[in-house]
Design a protein around this motif. Structure first.
Motif, PDB file in Angstrom:
ATOM      1  N   VAL A   1      -7.442  12.947 -10.306  1.00  0.00           N
ATOM      2  CA  VAL A   1      -8.158  12.640 -11.543  1.00  0.00           C
ATOM      3  C   VAL A   1      -9.556  12.140 -11.184  1.00  0.00           C
ATOM      4  CG1 VAL A   1      -8.184  11.143 -13.581  1.00  0.00           C
ATOM      5  CG2 VAL A   1      -6.009  12.108 -12.754  1.00  0.00           C
TER       6      VAL A   1
ATOM      7  N   ALA B   1      -2.200  -2.330  -6.169  1.00  0.00           N
ATOM      8  CA  ALA B   1      -2.181  -3.526  -5.315  1.00  0.00           C
ATOM      9  C   ALA B   1      -3.443  -4.366  -5.499  1.00  0.00           C
ATOM     10  CB  ALA B   1      -2.029  -3.102  -3.856  1.00  0.00           C
TER      11      ALA B   1
ATOM     12  N   ASP C   1      -3.324   3.427 -10.972  1.00  0.00           N
ATOM     13  CA  ASP C   1      -2.840   2.920  -9.682  1.00  0.00           C
ATOM     14  C   ASP C   1      -3.918   3.239  -8.633  1.00  0.00           C
ATOM     15  OD1 ASP C   1      -1.390   2.043  -7.538  1.00  0.00           O
ATOM     16  OD2 ASP C   1       0.138   3.615  -7.609  1.00  0.00           O
TER      17      ASP C   1
ATOM     18  N   GLY D   1       1.789  -4.442  -0.746  1.00  0.00           N
ATOM     19  CA  GLY D   1       3.223  -4.380  -0.450  1.00  0.00           C
ATOM     20  C   GLY D   1       3.926  -3.453  -1.427  1.00  0.00           C
ATOM     21  N   VAL D   2       5.105  -3.007  -0.982  1.00  0.00           N
ATOM     22  CA  VAL D   2       5.912  -2.106  -1.800  1.00  0.00           C
ATOM     23  C   VAL D   2       6.861  -2.964  -2.633  1.00  0.00           C
ATOM     24  CG1 VAL D   2       7.647  -0.268  -1.717  1.00  0.00           C
ATOM     25  CG2 VAL D   2       5.686  -0.221  -0.146  1.00  0.00           C
TER      26      VAL D   2
ATOM     27  N   GLU E   1      -0.779  12.637  -9.836  1.00  0.00           N
ATOM     28  CA  GLU E   1      -0.898  12.200  -8.443  1.00  0.00           C
ATOM     29  C   GLU E   1      -1.760  13.200  -7.667  1.00  0.00           C
ATOM     30  OE1 GLU E   1      -0.169   9.709  -6.201  1.00  0.00           O
ATOM     31  OE2 GLU E   1      -1.087  11.094  -4.792  1.00  0.00           O
ATOM     32  N   ALA E   2      -2.727  12.672  -6.907  1.00  0.00           N
ATOM     33  CA  ALA E   2      -3.646  13.536  -6.162  1.00  0.00           C
ATOM     34  C   ALA E   2      -2.951  14.278  -5.020  1.00  0.00           C
ATOM     35  CB  ALA E   2      -4.795  12.686  -5.603  1.00  0.00           C
TER      36      ALA E   2
ATOM     37  N   ILE F   1      -5.326  -1.877   3.569  1.00  0.00           N
ATOM     38  CA  ILE F   1      -4.027  -1.429   3.041  1.00  0.00           C
ATOM     39  C   ILE F   1      -3.535  -2.289   1.881  1.00  0.00           C
ATOM     40  CG2 ILE F   1      -3.412  -0.497   5.293  1.00  0.00           C
ATOM     41  CD1 ILE F   1      -1.469  -2.800   5.668  1.00  0.00           C
TER      42      ILE F   1
ATOM     43  N   ASP G   1      -4.772   8.500   1.652  1.00  0.00           N
ATOM     44  CA  ASP G   1      -4.547   7.828   0.363  1.00  0.00           C
ATOM     45  C   ASP G   1      -5.831   7.074   0.051  1.00  0.00           C
ATOM     46  OD1 ASP G   1      -3.983   5.981  -1.644  1.00  0.00           O
ATOM     47  OD2 ASP G   1      -1.947   5.585  -0.933  1.00  0.00           O
TER      48      ASP G   1
ATOM     49  N   ALA H   1       6.845   0.499   6.341  1.00  0.00           N
ATOM     50  CA  ALA H   1       8.085   0.709   7.089  1.00  0.00           C
ATOM     51  C   ALA H   1       9.132  -0.354   6.763  1.00  0.00           C
ATOM     52  CB  ALA H   1       7.802   0.690   8.591  1.00  0.00           C
ATOM     53  N   ILE H   2       8.690  -1.585   6.540  1.00  0.00           N
ATOM     54  CA  ILE H   2       9.614  -2.716   6.395  1.00  0.00           C
ATOM     55  C   ILE H   2       9.388  -3.348   5.029  1.00  0.00           C
ATOM     56  CG2 ILE H   2      10.194  -4.998   7.349  1.00  0.00           C
ATOM     57  CD1 ILE H   2      11.147  -2.736   9.119  1.00  0.00           C
TER      58      ILE H   2
ATOM     59  N   GLY I   1       1.874   5.936  -6.485  1.00  0.00           N
ATOM     60  CA  GLY I   1       2.325   4.993  -5.468  1.00  0.00           C
ATOM     61  C   GLY I   1       3.438   4.143  -6.068  1.00  0.00           C
ATOM     62  N   PRO I   2       3.983   3.202  -5.296  1.00  0.00           N
ATOM     63  CA  PRO I   2       5.062   2.357  -5.827  1.00  0.00           C
ATOM     64  C   PRO I   2       4.668   1.657  -7.128  1.00  0.00           C
ATOM     65  CG  PRO I   2       4.787   1.995  -3.465  1.00  0.00           C
ATOM     66  CD  PRO I   2       3.689   2.916  -3.879  1.00  0.00           C
ATOM     67  N   ASN I   3       3.404   1.224  -7.240  1.00  0.00           N
ATOM     68  CA  ASN I   3       2.989   0.543  -8.472  1.00  0.00           C
ATOM     69  C   ASN I   3       2.838   1.506  -9.641  1.00  0.00           C
ATOM     70  OD1 ASN I   3       2.776  -2.339  -8.060  1.00  0.00           O
ATOM     71  ND2 ASN I   3       1.166  -1.880  -6.559  1.00  0.00           N
TER      72      ASN I   3
ATOM     73  N   GLY J   1       2.392   7.545  -2.388  1.00  0.00           N
ATOM     74  CA  GLY J   1       1.288   6.726  -1.883  1.00  0.00           C
ATOM     75  C   GLY J   1       1.625   6.158  -0.509  1.00  0.00           C
ATOM     76  N   GLY J   2       1.665   4.855  -0.407  1.00  0.00           N
ATOM     77  CA  GLY J   2       1.909   4.190   0.874  1.00  0.00           C
ATOM     78  C   GLY J   2       3.368   4.078   1.266  1.00  0.00           C
TER      79      GLY J   2
HETATM   80  C1  LIG Z   1      -0.317   1.678   7.782  1.00  0.00           C
HETATM   81  C2  LIG Z   1       0.279   0.931   6.625  1.00  0.00           C
HETATM   82  C3  LIG Z   1       1.383   0.131   6.830  1.00  0.00           C
HETATM   83  C4  LIG Z   1       1.960  -0.566   5.767  1.00  0.00           C
HETATM   84  N1  LIG Z   1       3.110  -1.283   5.977  1.00  0.00           N
HETATM   85  C5  LIG Z   1       3.751  -1.843   4.930  1.00  0.00           C
HETATM   86  C6  LIG Z   1       5.061  -2.360   5.093  1.00  0.00           C
HETATM   87  O1  LIG Z   1       5.661  -2.277   6.168  1.00  0.00           O
HETATM   88  N2  LIG Z   1       5.654  -2.921   4.010  1.00  0.00           N
HETATM   89  C7  LIG Z   1       5.039  -2.970   2.778  1.00  0.00           C
HETATM   90  O2  LIG Z   1       5.638  -3.486   1.816  1.00  0.00           O
HETATM   91  N3  LIG Z   1       3.806  -2.443   2.595  1.00  0.00           N
HETATM   92  C8  LIG Z   1       3.162  -1.872   3.634  1.00  0.00           C
HETATM   93  N4  LIG Z   1       1.946  -1.265   3.450  1.00  0.00           N
HETATM   94  C9  LIG Z   1       1.238  -1.452   2.169  1.00  0.00           C
HETATM   95  C10 LIG Z   1       1.806  -0.608   1.051  1.00  0.00           C
HETATM   96  O3  LIG Z   1       1.945   0.719   1.469  1.00  0.00           O
HETATM   97  C11 LIG Z   1       0.859  -0.690  -0.156  1.00  0.00           C
HETATM   98  O4  LIG Z   1       0.532  -2.030  -0.440  1.00  0.00           O
HETATM   99  C12 LIG Z   1       1.519  -0.068  -1.368  1.00  0.00           C
HETATM  100  O5  LIG Z   1       1.812   1.280  -1.139  1.00  0.00           O
HETATM  101  C13 LIG Z   1       0.610  -0.225  -2.571  1.00  0.00           C
HETATM  102  O6  LIG Z   1       1.151   0.498  -3.646  1.00  0.00           O
HETATM  103  P1  LIG Z   1       0.217   1.066  -4.798  1.00  0.00           P
HETATM  104  O7  LIG Z   1       1.104   1.815  -5.713  1.00  0.00           O
HETATM  105  O8  LIG Z   1      -0.617  -0.029  -5.328  1.00  0.00           O
HETATM  106  O9  LIG Z   1      -0.808   2.061  -4.074  1.00  0.00           O
HETATM  107  P2  LIG Z   1      -0.558   3.314  -3.137  1.00  0.00           P
HETATM  108  O10 LIG Z   1       0.786   3.275  -2.532  1.00  0.00           O
HETATM  109  O11 LIG Z   1      -1.727   3.386  -2.244  1.00  0.00           O
HETATM  110  O12 LIG Z   1      -0.558   4.543  -4.146  1.00  0.00           O
HETATM  111  C14 LIG Z   1      -1.722   4.973  -4.812  1.00  0.00           C
HETATM  112  C15 LIG Z   1      -1.497   6.417  -5.217  1.00  0.00           C
HETATM  113  O13 LIG Z   1      -2.532   6.806  -6.121  1.00  0.00           O
HETATM  114  C16 LIG Z   1      -2.979   8.092  -5.758  1.00  0.00           C
HETATM  115  N5  LIG Z   1      -4.341   8.233  -6.253  1.00  0.00           N
HETATM  116  C17 LIG Z   1      -5.418   7.508  -5.894  1.00  0.00           C
HETATM  117  N6  LIG Z   1      -6.511   7.931  -6.552  1.00  0.00           N
HETATM  118  C18 LIG Z   1      -6.094   8.948  -7.356  1.00  0.00           C
HETATM  119  C19 LIG Z   1      -6.766   9.805  -8.293  1.00  0.00           C
HETATM  120  N7  LIG Z   1      -8.067   9.692  -8.540  1.00  0.00           N
HETATM  121  N8  LIG Z   1      -6.044  10.745  -8.954  1.00  0.00           N
HETATM  122  C20 LIG Z   1      -4.699  10.858  -8.734  1.00  0.00           C
HETATM  123  N9  LIG Z   1      -4.031  10.088  -7.848  1.00  0.00           N
HETATM  124  C21 LIG Z   1      -4.727   9.139  -7.175  1.00  0.00           C
HETATM  125  C22 LIG Z   1      -2.887   8.111  -4.246  1.00  0.00           C
HETATM  126  O14 LIG Z   1      -2.853   9.442  -3.736  1.00  0.00           O
HETATM  127  C23 LIG Z   1      -1.573   7.365  -4.029  1.00  0.00           C
HETATM  128  O15 LIG Z   1      -0.468   8.232  -4.053  1.00  0.00           O
HETATM  129  C24 LIG Z   1       1.371  -0.506   4.481  1.00  0.00           C
HETATM  130  C25 LIG Z   1       0.270   0.328   4.256  1.00  0.00           C
HETATM  131  C26 LIG Z   1      -0.260   1.058   5.305  1.00  0.00           C
HETATM  132  C27 LIG Z   1      -1.396   1.997   5.060  1.00  0.00           C
END
Ligand SMILES: Cc1cc2nc3c(=O)[nH]c(=O)nc-3n(C[C@H](O)[C@H](O)[C@H](O)COP(=O)(O)OP(=O)(O)OC[C@H]3O[C@@H](n4cnc5c(N)ncnc54)[C@H](O)[C@@H]3O)c2cc1C
Length: 474
Positions: A243, A448, A258, A455-456, A35-36, A416, A408, A61-62, A14-16, A42-43
């Motif tokens: 994983v 997150a 992440d 957030g992204v 990545e799974a 989320i 996800d 989206a934003i 994901g972004p993080n 991710g998001g």
């Molecule tokens: C419907 C919706 C609308 C949103 N709108 C916005 C918006 O407009 N603007 C904004 O900034 N944010 C928005 N968000 C929130 C944003 O998408 C998340 O806060 C952000 O993606 C978090 O990033 P992250 O890297 O922490 O986790 P994620 O983006 O959730 O990434 C986690 C990654 O880890 C992977 N993963 C998890 N477990 C495993 C495992 N065991 N093995 C391997 N891989 C694994 C997942 O497949 C995923 O790819 C929205 C989210 C949703 C669902």
């Protein structure tokens, strides 16, 4: 296959996770991301969820937090094709028969708010002027030694209040109160809760200081640029690789996850102290979301001026209506008239749909794990401010909490943000610590579920990687 043992492994792209990997790779250490899903992101991905030729944002989206992020700002993502599109106004909020509009400029926004002009300027003017110092303070652990204590106090004191208390106290008119409440409702908390005003202040500050943009071509472009940056620095990504146990990973000096606390317990629980395990077991998830994406035959027929100029439109009416909707969700019920976060991409980015056609995106908050179909209630809210909207629907994608979690697994019960963002879990995320990213020797949480939360923006990943670089990766 990864040939040699890397210095660091990241689980989740994901972004993080990508931010963590880039930070490590930029420091000259080798890193592999597992990545799974079949694609990273991710998001922050894009997909043809409805009809051929319609590109949707399944999740984010934003992206105000991406523009505000000191980490994203340190990268040249434009070199890898990322282009931000700003709608003329960041945000519109229709009320019956008219609309409040948040413009990029504090002064222009205030000028249209009548008797609240001075209050809007007084609320957001000083924050925007202090943005350079203030924003980095807001995008890391809450518990830290402030570098800009005056700016932080100016933000923090009103931010401690409830959004409803602050909104009703600071502003007299329906427009300013509604604008503020809509932004605060991104907290996914009851607006009578302490600290929810902080969300209204942060999202308003970001709108005025940076804008609320979308990525040209879809949110996937953000991730494509992050992936290209990582590869530039020698990082590797292995997709389609879920994983399930830390024991199955290549031996590395640091492993960064992440994922959310529930998953970390399953994957690496036996490597964590019993005290930390107990704290993770007590970690709380927040409300879920119910999400719709539409393919439309024409532009959204708004009944007031204003929404046509903004990519993001908050649909929920007055501050009291929004507060009532969020209070229902917090109480575990489904609001009849939900607060809907709505985005129209194609008026500003026609590349997302065939000529003359449009995409739209919307969701509302629901209790965690809800199974109720909110399609009709969401579309009724859109219809209320855009009569005739339903007649334009060519196809829709419908996803409730279980679908989002299947897409996800970090979206536990449809949450989320990787965990509820109430005051306790904002300050201690995921648990009380001066280094909230470090789960144990060589093990980090970087999602997150760490500061600054959902957030992204990549800041959780970036901070976690910096901690690993200070400890195991020196
Ligand atoms: C419907 C919706 C609308 C949103 N709108 C916005 C918006 O407009 N603007 C904004 O900034 N944010 C928005 N968000 C929130 C944003 O998408 C998340 O806060 C952000 O993606 C978090 O990033 P992250 O890297 O922490 O986790 P994620 O983006 O959730 O990434 C986690 C990654 O880890 C992977 N993963 C998890 N477990 C495993 C495992 N065991 N093995 C391997 N891989 C694994 C997942 O497949 C995923 O790819 C929205 C989210 C949703 C669902």
């Amino acid at each position: 296959m990864v040939r040699t043992a890397p210095d660091a492994v990241v689980v989740g792209a994901g972004p993080n996770g990508l931010a963590a990997a880039i930070t490590i790779a930029r420091a000259g250490r080798s890193v592999v991301v597992y990545e799974a899903a079949p694609t990273p992101g991710g998001g922050a991905r894009s997909a043809e969820l409805t009809l051929p030729g319609f590109s949707h944002d399944p999740c984010s989206a934003i992206h105000p937090t991406a523009l505000a992020s000191p980490f994203f700002r340190s990268l040249d993502l434009g070199r890898h094709g990322l282009e931000w599109i700003h709608s003329p106004a960041p945000l519109a909020h229709p009320l019956d028969g008219r609309a409040a509009v948040l413009e990029r400029s504090v002064a222009e926004t205030a000028a249209a708010l009548g008797s609240d002009a001075r209050a809007w300027r007084r609320t957001f003017g000083p924050l925007v002027r202090a943005a350079d110092g203030l924003v980095p303070e807001l995008m890391g652990p809450v518990v830290h030694v402030p570098r800009h204590p005056v700016a932080l106090a100016r933000f923090g004191l009103p931010g401690l209040r409830s959004a409803r208390g602050f909104g009703r106290g600071a502003f007299d008119g329906d427009e300013a109160r509604a604008l503020f409440a809509g932004m605060a409702a991104h907290s996914m908390l009851a607006l009578d809760q302490k600290l929810t005003a902080a969300f209204g202040l942060v999202f308003g500050l970001f709108a005025h200081a940076f804008g609320w943009p979308m990525a040209r071509g879809g949110s996937q472009r953000i991730v494509d640029a992050l992936v290209a940056t990582l590869r530039d620095h020698g990082g590797e990504i292995v997709t389609d690789h879920r994983v399930t146990s830390i024991a199955d990973l290549p031996v590395a000096r640091a492993v960064l996850f992440d994922v959310t606390p529930r998953q970390l317990l399953v994957i690496a629980g036996d490597r964590l102290s019993s005290a930390y395990r107990r704290r993770l077991a007590g970690y709380r998830y927040g409300p879920g979301v119910f999400k719709l994406d539409w393919a439309l035959s024409g532009p959204v027929p708004w009944s007031s001026d204003g929404p046509a100029r903004a990519a993001t439109v908050h649909l929920g009416g007055s501050i009291d209506e929004i507060a009532a909707s969020e209070a229902e969700v917090a109480a575990g019920r489904h609001p009849d008239r939900p607060f809907v976060l709505f985005v129209q991409q194609t008026p500003f980015d026609p590349s997302r749909a065939p000529a003359g056609r449009h995409t739209a995106w919307g969701y509302c908050h629901v209790p965690n794990g809800s199974t109720l179909d909110m399609t009709d209630r969401i579309e009724r809210q859109v219809e209320r401010f855009a009569p005739g909207f339903r007649d334009l629907i060519l196809a829709r994608s419908v996803r409730g909490p279980a679908d989002l979690e299947a897409y996800d697994e970090n979206y536990v019960g449809g949450d989320i943000n990787g965990g509820i963002q109430d005051w306790r879990q904002l300050v201690f995320r995921p648990s009380p610590s001066l280094d909230p990213y470090r789960a144990g020797a060589g093990i980090y949480l970087c999602s997150a579920s760490t500061p600054p939360g959902g957030g992204v923006h990549g800041m959780g990943g970036h901070h976690a990687a910096r901690s690993a670089l200070r400890h195991e990766l020196r």
